[in-house]
Write an enzyme that holds these catalytic residues in place. Structure first.
Site, PDB file in Angstrom:
ATOM      1  N   GLY A 138      75.388  34.173  54.057  1.00 40.68           N
ATOM      2  CA  GLY A 138      74.135  34.024  53.287  1.00 40.68           C
ATOM      3  C   GLY A 138      73.087  34.993  53.782  1.00 40.68           C
ATOM      4  O   GLY A 138      71.898  34.681  53.854  1.00 40.68           O
TER       5      GLY A 138
ATOM      6  N   VAL B 121      60.878  26.469  54.097  1.00 40.74           N
ATOM      7  CA  VAL B 121      60.764  27.875  54.484  1.00 40.74           C
ATOM      8  C   VAL B 121      60.565  28.712  53.217  1.00 40.74           C
ATOM      9  O   VAL B 121      61.173  28.433  52.175  1.00 40.74           O
ATOM     10  CB  VAL B 121      62.038  28.365  55.223  1.00 40.74           C
ATOM     11  CG1 VAL B 121      61.825  29.771  55.786  1.00 40.74           C
ATOM     12  CG2 VAL B 121      62.424  27.405  56.339  1.00 40.74           C
TER      13      VAL B 121
ATOM     14  N   TYR C 126      72.026  17.068  48.977  1.00 43.18           N
ATOM     15  CA  TYR C 126      71.609  18.106  49.924  1.00 43.18           C
ATOM     16  C   TYR C 126      71.419  17.467  51.307  1.00 43.18           C
ATOM     17  O   TYR C 126      71.915  17.978  52.319  1.00 43.18           O
ATOM     18  CB  TYR C 126      70.306  18.751  49.442  1.00 43.18           C
ATOM     19  CG  TYR C 126      69.796  19.873  50.314  1.00 43.18           C
ATOM     20  CD1 TYR C 126      70.315  21.160  50.202  1.00 43.18           C
ATOM     21  CD2 TYR C 126      68.789  19.648  51.251  1.00 43.18           C
ATOM     22  CE1 TYR C 126      69.842  22.194  51.003  1.00 43.18           C
ATOM     23  CE2 TYR C 126      68.309  20.672  52.054  1.00 43.18           C
ATOM     24  CZ  TYR C 126      68.842  21.941  51.931  1.00 43.18           C
ATOM     25  OH  TYR C 126      68.380  22.958  52.729  1.00 43.18           O
TER      26      TYR C 126
ATOM     27  N   ASN D 242      75.111  30.120  57.700  1.00 46.41           N
ATOM     28  CA  ASN D 242      73.785  29.921  57.119  1.00 46.41           C
ATOM     29  C   ASN D 242      73.806  29.711  55.597  1.00 46.41           C
ATOM     30  O   ASN D 242      72.912  29.066  55.060  1.00 46.41           O
ATOM     31  CB  ASN D 242      72.925  31.155  57.473  1.00 46.41           C
ATOM     32  CG  ASN D 242      71.680  31.263  56.621  1.00 46.41           C
ATOM     33  OD1 ASN D 242      70.732  30.492  56.787  1.00 46.41           O
ATOM     34  ND2 ASN D 242      71.677  32.211  55.680  1.00 46.41           N
TER      35      ASN D 242
HETATM   36  P1  NAD Z   1      68.297  31.500  49.860  1.00 46.77           P
HETATM   37  O1  NAD Z   1      68.717  30.912  48.551  1.00 46.77           O
HETATM   38  O2  NAD Z   1      67.069  32.312  49.914  1.00 46.77           O
HETATM   39  O3  NAD Z   1      69.498  32.363  50.479  1.00 46.77           O
HETATM   40  C1  NAD Z   1      70.791  31.829  50.550  1.00 46.77           C
HETATM   41  C2  NAD Z   1      71.800  32.971  50.556  1.00 46.77           C
HETATM   42  O4  NAD Z   1      73.101  32.370  50.612  1.00 46.77           O
HETATM   43  C3  NAD Z   1      71.751  33.833  49.294  1.00 46.77           C
HETATM   44  O5  NAD Z   1      71.759  35.204  49.632  1.00 46.77           O
HETATM   45  C4  NAD Z   1      72.999  33.425  48.529  1.00 46.77           C
HETATM   46  O6  NAD Z   1      73.560  34.484  47.744  1.00 46.77           O
HETATM   47  C5  NAD Z   1      73.918  33.016  49.660  1.00 46.77           C
HETATM   48  N1  NAD Z   1      74.960  32.097  49.204  1.00 46.77           N
HETATM   49  C6  NAD Z   1      74.812  30.948  48.498  1.00 46.77           C
HETATM   50  N2  NAD Z   1      76.002  30.421  48.207  1.00 46.77           N
HETATM   51  C7  NAD Z   1      76.936  31.257  48.737  1.00 46.77           C
HETATM   52  C8  NAD Z   1      78.349  31.260  48.760  1.00 46.77           C
HETATM   53  N3  NAD Z   1      79.067  30.297  48.147  1.00 46.77           N
HETATM   54  N4  NAD Z   1      78.989  32.254  49.409  1.00 46.77           N
HETATM   55  C9  NAD Z   1      78.286  33.245  50.005  1.00 46.77           C
HETATM   56  N5  NAD Z   1      76.946  33.313  50.002  1.00 46.77           N
HETATM   57  C10 NAD Z   1      76.279  32.317  49.378  1.00 46.77           C
HETATM   58  O7  NAD Z   1      68.206  30.267  50.859  1.00 46.77           O
HETATM   59  P2  NAD Z   1      67.531  30.135  52.313  1.00 46.77           P
HETATM   60  O8  NAD Z   1      66.314  29.330  52.145  1.00 46.77           O
HETATM   61  O9  NAD Z   1      67.487  31.423  53.014  1.00 46.77           O
HETATM   62  O10 NAD Z   1      68.613  29.174  52.978  1.00 46.77           O
HETATM   63  C11 NAD Z   1      69.449  29.541  54.061  1.00 46.77           C
HETATM   64  C12 NAD Z   1      69.903  28.258  54.736  1.00 46.77           C
HETATM   65  O11 NAD Z   1      68.762  27.575  55.256  1.00 46.77           O
HETATM   66  C13 NAD Z   1      70.592  27.279  53.794  1.00 46.77           C
HETATM   67  O12 NAD Z   1      71.665  26.660  54.470  1.00 46.77           O
HETATM   68  C14 NAD Z   1      69.496  26.276  53.489  1.00 46.77           C
HETATM   69  O13 NAD Z   1      70.022  25.019  53.121  1.00 46.77           O
HETATM   70  C15 NAD Z   1      68.774  26.233  54.823  1.00 46.77           C
HETATM   71  N6  NAD Z   1      67.402  25.726  54.764  1.00 46.77           N
HETATM   72  C16 NAD Z   1      66.490  26.286  53.900  1.00 46.77           C
HETATM   73  C17 NAD Z   1      65.201  25.757  53.877  1.00 46.77           C
HETATM   74  C18 NAD Z   1      64.140  26.303  52.951  1.00 46.77           C
HETATM   75  O14 NAD Z   1      63.116  25.612  52.744  1.00 46.77           O
HETATM   76  N7  NAD Z   1      64.283  27.500  52.398  1.00 46.77           N
HETATM   77  C19 NAD Z   1      64.849  24.688  54.722  1.00 46.77           C
HETATM   78  C20 NAD Z   1      65.811  24.163  55.576  1.00 46.77           C
HETATM   79  C21 NAD Z   1      67.087  24.689  55.593  1.00 46.77           C
END
Ligand code: NAD
Length: 264
Positions: free
Chosen positions: A12, A186, A151, A91
């Site tokens: 990711g 985030v 989730y 991630n």
């Molecule tokens: P985002 O959507 O900005 O980025 C996620 C990335 O993962 C993207 O580039 C997407 O293409 C990739 N991805 C999704 N499914 C995929 C798959 N099947 N195979 C390969 N790549 C894949 O999200 P983010 O906010 O950067 O999230 C990253 C991690 O952090 C996630 O696990 C999310 O649950 C966690 N998180 C996010 C937040 C938030 O508020 N943004 C808070 C807590 C935890």
């Protein structure tokens, strides 16, 4: 362990938290494979990082982490290209309550599978050189999330799995530490999913309640999550740790009672 001179694989990695982590690991001197299903975003991300760090420090690998063969192939290509693997960051994640099975597949099953493949390569008992694995969970993995029940379940699963496999890695002298990071909201494209019926399904009607929570708790910059990641990589005593990152308290750790700690 210091990231300087080490090889990492980040899933990711094309945007959001993953991209911020990639940049921080590059700042610390690592080389790494950026694994993501989004080819366009991944190639753009690599091109802009190449300007700052040079093209030989990163490898972009298009891969859907839910596809077993593609995921295994991504690890093999990383080791073939850089010669080793020291740091794995599981991630990649989605927020989708409508296609909730997909949420479990990406957020939990692929994290478990990635951890097992990483251990095959890094476990000293298999001839590996040791290393560190960080699985990205969420504060929703520690508390109920009324409008994102699946989730929340996926992220609770990540914490349970990570703490358990960390205990096993210690008992089995794998030479691999396994930790988890739980951020609050985030500032990444993931937050846009709250505004989409195709992601939220029956909970779409509560989107404003989630936005009120964002106002109340604030929204973190992805760079802080990347700093937390590096702390967990560098701290040789961290194994099975559950790092929390919030606007009010910054980087800190979940404390577990004696009853909630390892039972072997
Ligand atoms: P985002 O959507 O900005 O980025 C996620 C990335 O993962 C993207 O580039 C997407 O293409 C990739 N991805 C999704 N499914 C995929 C798959 N099947 N195979 C390969 N790549 C894949 O999200 P983010 O906010 O950067 O999230 C990253 C991690 O952090 C996630 O696990 C999310 O649950 C966690 N998180 C996010 C937040 C938030 O508020 N943004 C808070 C807590 C935890």
């Amino acid at each position: 362990m210091y990231a300087n001179g080490k090889v990492a694989l980040v899933t990711g990695a094309a945007q959001g938290i993953g991209r911020a982590m990639v940049e921080e690991l590059l700042n610390k001197g690592a080389a790494l494979a950026m694994v993501d299903q989004n080819r366009i975003a991944g190639e753009q991300c690599k091109a802009s990082l190449d300007e700052k760090f040079g093209s030989n420090r990163t490898l972009f690998i298009q891969c859907d982490v839910t596809d077993q063969e593609q995921l295994r192939d991504a690890f093999q290509r990383t080791v073939k290209h850089f010669g080793r693997l020291d740091i794995l960051v599981n991630n990649a994640g989605v927020n989708n309550e409508k296609d909730w099975e997909k949420t479990i597949e990406v957020n939990l099953i692929s994290v478990i599978r990635g951890t097992y493949i990483g251990l095959e390569l890094m476990n000293k008992k298999n001839g590996g050189q040791g290393g560190v694995i960080i699985n990205i969970s969420s504060l929703a993995g520690l508390t109920p999330a009324a409008y994102q029940p699946v989730y929340s379940a996926s992220k609770h699963g990540v914490i349970g799995f990570t703490r358990s496999i960390a205990a096993m890695a210690s008992i089995g002298n794998y030479g691999v530490r396994v930790n988890t990071v739980c951020p609050a909201f985030v500032d990444t494209p993931l937050l846009e999913s709250i505004d989409k019926e195709e992601n939220m399904g029956e909970y779409f009607q509560y989107k404003d309640n989630i936005k009120d929570m964002m106002k109340l708790f604030g929204i973190l910059d992805p760079s802080l999550i990347a700093q937390g990641l590096v702390r967990l990589i560098e701290d040789e005593t961290a194994n099975g740790a559950v790092m929390k990152i919030t606007t009010s308290r910054g980087i800190h750790f979940e404390e577990f009672s004696a009853q909630q700690r390892t039972k072997v």
